[in-house]
Motif scaffolding. Structure first.
Motif, mmCIF file in Angstrom:
data_model
loop_
_atom_site.group_PDB
_atom_site.id
_atom_site.type_symbol
_atom_site.label_atom_id
_atom_site.label_comp_id
_atom_site.label_asym_id
_atom_site.label_seq_id
_atom_site.Cartn_x
_atom_site.Cartn_y
_atom_site.Cartn_z
ATOM 1 N N ASP A 191 6.100 10.589 7.361
ATOM 2 C CA ASP A 191 5.877 9.139 7.380
ATOM 3 C C ASP A 191 4.940 8.726 6.236
ATOM 4 O O ASP A 191 4.002 7.949 6.417
ATOM 5 N N HIS A 192 5.229 9.290 5.065
ATOM 6 C CA HIS A 192 4.428 8.996 3.878
ATOM 7 C C HIS A 192 5.340 9.149 2.671
ATOM 8 O O HIS A 192 5.924 10.214 2.486
ATOM 9 N N HIS A 193 5.478 8.087 1.879
ATOM 10 C CA HIS A 193 6.575 8.019 0.908
ATOM 11 C C HIS A 193 6.103 7.794 -0.529
ATOM 12 O O HIS A 193 5.186 7.003 -0.751
ATOM 13 N N TRP A 253 0.578 6.982 -3.636
ATOM 14 C CA TRP A 253 -0.731 6.530 -3.173
ATOM 15 C C TRP A 253 -0.561 6.075 -1.740
ATOM 16 O O TRP A 253 0.567 5.942 -1.254
ATOM 17 N N THR A 254 -1.663 5.894 -1.036
ATOM 18 C CA THR A 254 -1.586 5.443 0.353
ATOM 19 C C THR A 254 -1.730 3.929 0.354
ATOM 20 O O THR A 254 -2.813 3.398 0.080
ATOM 21 N N HIS A 255 -0.613 3.243 0.604
ATOM 22 C CA HIS A 255 -0.595 1.783 0.472
ATOM 23 C C HIS A 255 -1.654 1.147 1.370
ATOM 24 O O HIS A 255 -2.377 0.251 0.947
ATOM 25 N N SER A 256 -1.745 1.685 2.594
ATOM 26 C CA SER A 256 -2.676 1.081 3.564
ATOM 27 C C SER A 256 -4.132 1.292 3.163
ATOM 28 O O SER A 256 -4.996 0.518 3.567
ATOM 29 N N ASP A 263 -1.687 11.972 0.144
ATOM 30 C CA ASP A 263 -0.953 11.934 -1.131
ATOM 31 C C ASP A 263 -0.973 13.290 -1.809
ATOM 32 O O ASP A 263 0.017 13.710 -2.410
HETATM 33 C C1 H2B Z 1 4.567 1.888 9.293
HETATM 34 C C2 H2B Z 1 4.527 3.105 8.425
HETATM 35 O O1 H2B Z 1 3.914 4.155 9.103
HETATM 36 C C3 H2B Z 1 3.737 2.845 7.150
HETATM 37 O O2 H2B Z 1 4.308 1.786 6.449
HETATM 38 C C4 H2B Z 1 3.640 4.075 6.262
HETATM 39 C C5 H2B Z 1 4.963 4.538 5.695
HETATM 40 N N1 H2B Z 1 4.822 5.273 4.464
HETATM 41 C C6 H2B Z 1 3.748 5.136 3.664
HETATM 42 N N2 H2B Z 1 3.716 5.728 2.485
HETATM 43 C C7 H2B Z 1 2.688 5.586 1.678
HETATM 44 N N3 H2B Z 1 2.692 6.221 0.489
HETATM 45 N N4 H2B Z 1 1.630 4.848 2.027
HETATM 46 C C8 H2B Z 1 1.557 4.203 3.215
HETATM 47 O O3 H2B Z 1 0.556 3.539 3.507
HETATM 48 C C9 H2B Z 1 2.651 4.348 4.093
HETATM 49 N N5 H2B Z 1 2.668 3.780 5.275
#
Ligand code: H2B
Length: 99
Positions: A53-55, A70-73, A81
């Motif tokens: 769950d990390h893209h 990077w971690t979007h949140s 990462d």
């Molecule tokens: C809801 C879901 O868990 C989030 O949107 C996840 C999905 N993949 C993600 N990937 C990355 N790289 N950063 C995130 O913050 C992130 N959040």
């Protein structure tokens, strides 16, 4: 939420990730593949990313595929990462792709 790494922690992590460049905001890897080969690799990377769950953000163009992580949140690079970058590198090594 995972904690952001600072520039120095990211540099240390990058020492163990050949080919990856970046700073506390983003890390990225460019590989010189395109077309069907790129599609196959990106599919495999995305399966791993779904499991975490990390893209990565992937940009593909003629001759090139770039993974940016990077971690979007968190608004920057975290341990998640670094882990994803390690997994992407392992997939590329298994596929025999130079980077
Ligand atoms: C809801 C879901 O868990 C989030 O949107 C996840 C999905 N993949 C993600 N990937 C990355 N790289 N950063 C995130 O913050 C992130 N959040």
């Amino acid at each position: 939420m995972p904690t952001r790494l600072d520039n120095s922690a990211v540099s240390t992590a990058l020492e163990a990730l050949p080919g990856w460049i970046g700073d506390a905001d983003r890390i990225r890897l460019e590989i010189l593949v395109d077309g069907d080969e790129s599609t196959a690799i990106v599919d495999e990377v995305m399966r791993e990313a779904d499991a975490m769950d990390h893209h990565p953000v992937v940009e593909s163009g003629p001759g090139t595929t770039i993974f940016t992580v990077w971690t979007h949140s968190a608004g920057g690079v975290t341990e998640l990462d670094v882990e994803l970058a390690r997994k992407i590198s392992a997939i590329l090594r298994s596929a025999g792709i130079a980077f």
